[in-house]
Scaffold this motif. Sequence first.
Motif, PDB file in Angstrom:
ATOM      1  N   ARG A 140      82.238 121.011  87.421  1.00 22.31           N
ATOM      2  CA  ARG A 140      81.186 119.989  87.388  1.00 22.31           C
ATOM      3  C   ARG A 140      80.679 119.756  88.815  1.00 22.31           C
ATOM      4  O   ARG A 140      81.284 120.227  89.775  1.00 22.31           O
ATOM      5  CB  ARG A 140      81.713 118.685  86.788  1.00 22.31           C
ATOM      6  N   ASN A 159      71.187 111.194  89.284  1.00 24.76           N
ATOM      7  CA  ASN A 159      72.596 111.330  89.660  1.00 24.76           C
ATOM      8  C   ASN A 159      73.414 110.596  88.601  1.00 24.76           C
ATOM      9  O   ASN A 159      72.863 109.997  87.666  1.00 24.76           O
ATOM     10  CB  ASN A 159      72.834 110.759  91.069  1.00 24.76           C
ATOM     11  N   LYS A 160      74.722 110.641  88.749  1.00 23.42           N
ATOM     12  CA  LYS A 160      75.629 110.050  87.767  1.00 23.42           C
ATOM     13  C   LYS A 160      75.204 108.635  87.387  1.00 23.42           C
ATOM     14  O   LYS A 160      74.837 107.842  88.257  1.00 23.42           O
ATOM     15  CB  LYS A 160      77.047 110.049  88.349  1.00 23.42           C
TER      16      LYS A 160
HETATM   17  O1  MRU Z   1      78.764 114.776  85.211  1.00 22.75           O
HETATM   18  P1  MRU Z   1      79.109 115.296  86.572  1.00 22.75           P
HETATM   19  O2  MRU Z   1      80.484 114.947  86.999  1.00 22.75           O
HETATM   20  O3  MRU Z   1      78.802 116.765  86.723  1.00 22.75           O
HETATM   21  O4  MRU Z   1      78.112 114.517  87.545  1.00 22.75           O
HETATM   22  C1  MRU Z   1      78.103 114.868  88.890  1.00 22.75           C
HETATM   23  C2  MRU Z   1      77.285 113.964  89.724  1.00 22.75           C
HETATM   24  O5  MRU Z   1      76.572 113.124  89.252  1.00 22.75           O
HETATM   25  C3  MRU Z   1      77.342 114.215  91.204  1.00 22.75           C
HETATM   26  O6  MRU Z   1      77.117 113.029  91.893  1.00 22.75           O
HETATM   27  C4  MRU Z   1      76.253 115.226  91.579  1.00 22.75           C
HETATM   28  O7  MRU Z   1      76.394 116.412  90.837  1.00 22.75           O
HETATM   29  C5  MRU Z   1      76.251 115.555  93.001  1.00 22.75           C
HETATM   30  S1  MRU Z   1      77.522 116.715  93.391  1.00 22.75           S
HETATM   31  C6  MRU Z   1      77.473 117.125  95.005  1.00 22.75           C
END
Ligand code: MRU
Length: 336
Positions: free
Chosen positions: A46, A244-245
């Motif tokens: 991820r 973002n997340k």
């Molecule tokens: O669902 P995920 O864990 O893949 O989400 C990841 C994020 O939101 C991170 O903040 C994003 O990918 C940046 S990683 C450098």
Amino acid sequence: MQEGRTIFWDDGICTIDQTRLPGEFVEIRIEDVRDLVEAITSLRIRGAPALGAAGGYGIALAARRSRFNTALELLMEMEAAGAMIKGSRPTAINLSWGVDRVLRAAAAKESAEDMRIAALAEAEAIAEEDLLVNRALGRNGARLLDDGASVLTHCNAGRLACVGWGTALGVIRSAVEAGKRIEVYACETRPLNQGSRLTSWELSRDKIPVTLICDGAAAYLMRKRKIDAVIVGADRITKDAVFNKVGTYSHALSAKAHGIPFFVAAPLSTFDAQHSEDEIIVEERSADEIRRLGDAILAPTDVPVWNPAFDATPMELVDALITEKGVFRPPLMPPI
Ligand code: MRU
């Protein structure tokens, strides 16, 4: 595990199963495109830049496993694998960027054998570049942090989310490497707890002071204690928003209300100049991620759940975009 790398090629895609951390450090080798799709959808792999590398390696894997020996048949099989991989998580643009970049490199060759060689070489190039890019953006972003700064971050934008070093955590690591004392507040990041499971694990292993808070405590923390900056990574940056997340938008609003700068650290491969916020698909995940925690039931099973994996922060709330090509203050955007 290869020194300094979260994901690498060794007769298959080698990486860490991120769903097992911090309890267990389990290395996995993926040897089939279907297993890669499973690893991506279940978040064993991820984080946007790590997905870019995984997507690229996935095409090399498809080429390696294919029984076809004519260039046209092989390319068709690689493209079908690419469509499967890209469809596994739609929001992080790095995934499709990595797939397409390797497909283009392979398509430029005339024989099946050369296509296989080119696919792996391009995937390796993506992975190698990610390390250099993160180092460069880390150095650029470190200048924004003073010695003694307290920083809040959300989700995991660290070594695990990339091939190495990290984006948001890369900025923090570079500041520490430059001799600055940095203190980090990590939001736990419900529902899958990337902040508590991964960010606090990474930082404590590096002996960077980190305090864990629940997501709902972030605004109160900004009001009660000295927070000098919020730094997050990104899954996609359109001209008008940062994806973002989920939870990132709330932190940006809270930062604005408290006069705290809100920084986004991301490589140019995360920028999407072609689209605007409304055109982007935000992945919605299973209700059970919210209703259950392992075997424990956290909510009545018949209560409806809305579980978007990401949110979009309007560009007006972003004070700086930290990239490998420098720091850009919106509405100024990097050239892509
Ligand atoms: O669902 P995920 O864990 O893949 O989400 C990841 C994020 O939101 C991170 O903040 C994003 O990918 C940046 S990683 C450098």
